[in-house]
Design a protein around this motif. Structure first.
Motif, PDB file in Angstrom:
ATOM      1  N   ALA A  14     -37.919  87.373  51.148  1.00  0.00           N
ATOM      2  CA  ALA A  14     -36.699  86.939  50.444  1.00  0.00           C
ATOM      3  C   ALA A  14     -35.596  86.592  51.439  1.00  0.00           C
ATOM      4  O   ALA A  14     -34.865  85.609  51.274  1.00  0.00           O
ATOM      5  N   ALA A  15     -35.462  87.395  52.506  1.00  0.00           N
ATOM      6  CA  ALA A  15     -34.418  87.146  53.498  1.00  0.00           C
ATOM      7  C   ALA A  15     -34.671  85.845  54.250  1.00  0.00           C
ATOM      8  O   ALA A  15     -33.743  85.061  54.522  1.00  0.00           O
ATOM      9  N   GLU A  16     -35.948  85.588  54.598  1.00  0.00           N
ATOM     10  CA  GLU A  16     -36.285  84.357  55.304  1.00  0.00           C
ATOM     11  C   GLU A  16     -36.015  83.130  54.441  1.00  0.00           C
ATOM     12  O   GLU A  16     -35.492  82.104  54.912  1.00  0.00           O
ATOM     13  N   ARG A  17     -36.364  83.235  53.146  1.00  0.00           N
ATOM     14  CA  ARG A  17     -36.132  82.098  52.257  1.00  0.00           C
ATOM     15  C   ARG A  17     -34.641  81.809  52.117  1.00  0.00           C
ATOM     16  O   ARG A  17     -34.207  80.648  52.140  1.00  0.00           O
ATOM     17  N   THR A  18     -33.866  82.876  51.995  1.00  0.00           N
ATOM     18  CA  THR A  18     -32.410  82.690  51.867  1.00  0.00           C
ATOM     19  C   THR A  18     -31.847  82.024  53.121  1.00  0.00           C
ATOM     20  O   THR A  18     -31.006  81.119  53.037  1.00  0.00           O
ATOM     21  N   HIS A  31     -29.120  67.900  62.177  1.00  0.00           N
ATOM     22  CA  HIS A  31     -30.079  67.220  61.301  1.00  0.00           C
ATOM     23  C   HIS A  31     -31.497  67.689  61.558  1.00  0.00           C
ATOM     24  O   HIS A  31     -32.267  67.964  60.613  1.00  0.00           O
ATOM     25  N   ARG A  32     -31.879  67.815  62.844  1.00  0.00           N
ATOM     26  CA  ARG A  32     -33.267  68.191  63.138  1.00  0.00           C
ATOM     27  C   ARG A  32     -33.575  69.605  62.668  1.00  0.00           C
ATOM     28  O   ARG A  32     -34.698  69.893  62.245  1.00  0.00           O
ATOM     29  N   LEU A  33     -32.547  70.510  62.695  1.00  0.00           N
ATOM     30  CA  LEU A  33     -32.785  71.877  62.229  1.00  0.00           C
ATOM     31  C   LEU A  33     -32.861  71.912  60.707  1.00  0.00           C
ATOM     32  O   LEU A  33     -33.663  72.669  60.130  1.00  0.00           O
ATOM     33  N   ARG A  34     -32.045  71.086  60.030  1.00  0.00           N
ATOM     34  CA  ARG A  34     -32.153  71.000  58.566  1.00  0.00           C
ATOM     35  C   ARG A  34     -33.526  70.486  58.166  1.00  0.00           C
ATOM     36  O   ARG A  34     -34.144  70.972  57.200  1.00  0.00           O
ATOM     37  N   GLN A  35     -34.034  69.488  58.906  1.00  0.00           N
ATOM     38  CA  GLN A  35     -35.345  68.939  58.598  1.00  0.00           C
ATOM     39  C   GLN A  35     -36.441  69.991  58.771  1.00  0.00           C
ATOM     40  O   GLN A  35     -37.347  70.109  57.932  1.00  0.00           O
ATOM     41  N   ARG A  75     -38.348  82.575  62.704  1.00  0.00           N
ATOM     42  CA  ARG A  75     -37.113  81.799  62.866  1.00  0.00           C
ATOM     43  C   ARG A  75     -36.932  81.266  64.287  1.00  0.00           C
ATOM     44  O   ARG A  75     -36.451  80.142  64.488  1.00  0.00           O
ATOM     45  N   ALA A  76     -37.339  82.031  65.302  1.00  0.00           N
ATOM     46  CA  ALA A  76     -37.167  81.593  66.688  1.00  0.00           C
ATOM     47  C   ALA A  76     -37.965  80.336  66.987  1.00  0.00           C
ATOM     48  O   ALA A  76     -37.603  79.557  67.876  1.00  0.00           O
ATOM     49  N   LEU A  78     -38.195  77.698  65.276  1.00  0.00           N
ATOM     50  CA  LEU A  78     -37.503  76.473  64.905  1.00  0.00           C
ATOM     51  C   LEU A  78     -36.518  76.010  65.977  1.00  0.00           C
ATOM     52  O   LEU A  78     -36.104  74.849  65.978  1.00  0.00           O
ATOM     53  N   ASP A  79     -36.127  76.883  66.855  1.00  0.00           N
ATOM     54  CA  ASP A  79     -35.142  76.532  67.887  1.00  0.00           C
ATOM     55  C   ASP A  79     -35.783  75.964  69.131  1.00  0.00           C
ATOM     56  O   ASP A  79     -35.097  75.452  70.001  1.00  0.00           O
ATOM     57  N   GLU A  80     -37.071  76.047  69.253  1.00  0.00           N
ATOM     58  CA  GLU A  80     -37.750  75.563  70.445  1.00  0.00           C
ATOM     59  C   GLU A  80     -38.027  74.077  70.333  1.00  0.00           C
ATOM     60  O   GLU A  80     -38.465  73.588  69.283  1.00  0.00           O
ATOM     61  N   THR A  81     -37.780  73.385  71.399  1.00  0.00           N
ATOM     62  CA  THR A  81     -38.040  71.946  71.414  1.00  0.00           C
ATOM     63  C   THR A  81     -39.450  71.632  71.862  1.00  0.00           C
ATOM     64  O   THR A  81     -39.927  70.526  71.692  1.00  0.00           O
ATOM     65  N   GLY A  82     -40.122  72.609  72.455  1.00  0.00           N
ATOM     66  CA  GLY A  82     -41.487  72.368  72.907  1.00  0.00           C
ATOM     67  C   GLY A  82     -41.521  71.576  74.194  1.00  0.00           C
ATOM     68  O   GLY A  82     -40.502  71.256  74.804  1.00  0.00           O
TER      69      GLY A  82
END
Length: 356
Positions: A14-18, A31-35, A75-76, A78-82
């Protein structure tokens, strides 16, 4: 049995979805993080990666990559650009090597460095990278400029003295700038108009010419009015200079005269008896190799551009009359130069490219 691998399953708390819904809705999120947040929310809803790509307008591979990373790191992830590809081939060390090589003499037989010569000298750097680096550093290997660097230890004091006369001239005194333009050639050229095949008409002169002698022009530019006094001489010696100065004194019999001069030896003898006989005259010398501070040099460039460059003369007499006619016309509408630079700095050359 299908050969297509199954999509990574995403199960959210539930916390992750929120948190993800907040990222997907926020206008302050990149924008890229929203995507990426939308990709994870759709994946958690059971949508296939291909369908997610169509929904959020990205490739199937992108949708698959971020659902896998979220599954591994939450969550971490999503912050990595690879990985952004291979390590750059050329680094700042390469740039320093290029600058260091530029500080060395060019190969024997060459007058200057070029891109191919630098590439050959370095051995492992592509010439296209060298050109890109030089453009980024605004280094023009083919460009040439001449200069005259002043080494006068009293540069600041002399420059301030001259600039002070321009910005705040003494009361009840005349400030004039004096210099000579030696060896003006009376060149005789064929002149006329040339019509090009495209119909364009140009005015010009022939490449060949005939020399008909030379003349030396003495000029005094009055700073307050912009008017010019000139005199023609055959030579540029001390005696001709003093004859011209006598004309200046005669033209201003009741005024103190401040004269801006360069450091020509005819202007400043060790024992100046002429100055002793003329106490109302004071000489102000520009710094060594800084005669550009003398405003009469600006007028000489006007004379050259407007009167001499495109003219033809059959004799020195005709040349002198031509100059006199120009001076007469110039003085009718003469205006002083607007001198606004209150501080003049003594620039030093950088001895090496590596010092940039």
């Amino acid at each position: 049995m299908s050969g297509i691998p199954e999509a990574t399953v995403i199960i959210l708390t539930a916390a992750e979805r929120t948190e993800l819904e907040g990222l997907a809705r926020s206008t302050k999120t990149q924008h890229r993080l929203r995507q990426r947040a939308r990709i994870i929310l759709l994946a958690a809803g059971g949508m296939a990666s291909r369908a997610i790509g169509r929904e959020v307008r990205c490739t199937t591979g992108t949708a698959s990559k971020w659902r896998v990373r979220y599954a591994q790191r939450r969550r971490a992830g999503l912050d990595e650009t690879g990985d952004r590809g291979a390590e750059p081939k050329y680094t700042s060390q390469t740039d320093n090597r290029i600058l260091a090589l530029l500080d060395q003499p060019p190969p024997k037989g060459y007058g200057r460095w070029s891109g191919p010569l630098l590439a050959a000298g370095l051995g492992d750097v592509d010439v296209q990278y060298i050109w890109r680096f030089l453009r980024a550093q605004k280094i023009d290997l083919a460009g040439r400029k001449s200069w005259c660097e002043s080494n006068d230890p009293q540069f600041a004091a002399k420059a301030a003295d001259v600039v002070g006369l321009y910005m705040a001239p003494p009361e009840n005194a005349v400030v004039i700038c004096v210099d000579e333009k030696p060896s003006i050639q009376a060149l005789e050229r064929t002149q006329g108009y040339l019509k090009l095949p495209n119909g364009r008409a140009l005015t010009g002169q022939s490449h060949d010419y005939k020399r008909n002698g030379t003349s030396t022009l003495f000029a005094a530019f009055e700073v307050a009015t912009g008017k010019v006094i000139t005199s023609h001489k055959t030579r540029r010696r001390r005696v001709e200079f003093l004859d011209f100065m006598n004309d200046i004194v005669a033209a201003h019999p009741d005024s103190a005269i401040h004269v801006v001069l360069d450091n020509l030896n005819t202007h400043k003898p060790k024992n100046d008896r002429w100055l002793k006989r003329h106490p109302k005259v004071r000489f102000h010398f520009t710094p060594t190799r800084a005669s550009w501070l003398n405003q009469v040099e600006i007028w000489f460039s006007i004379l050259q551009g407007q009167a001499l460059n495109d003219a033809s003369f059959k004799s020195v007499k005709q040349l002198r009359q031509h100059i006199d006619d120009f001076v007469e016309a110039y003085n009718v509408d003469a205006k002083p130069f607007v001198w606004t630079k209150s501080e003049v700095h003594q620039k030093r050359l950088k001895p090496r490219f590596a010092d940039q």
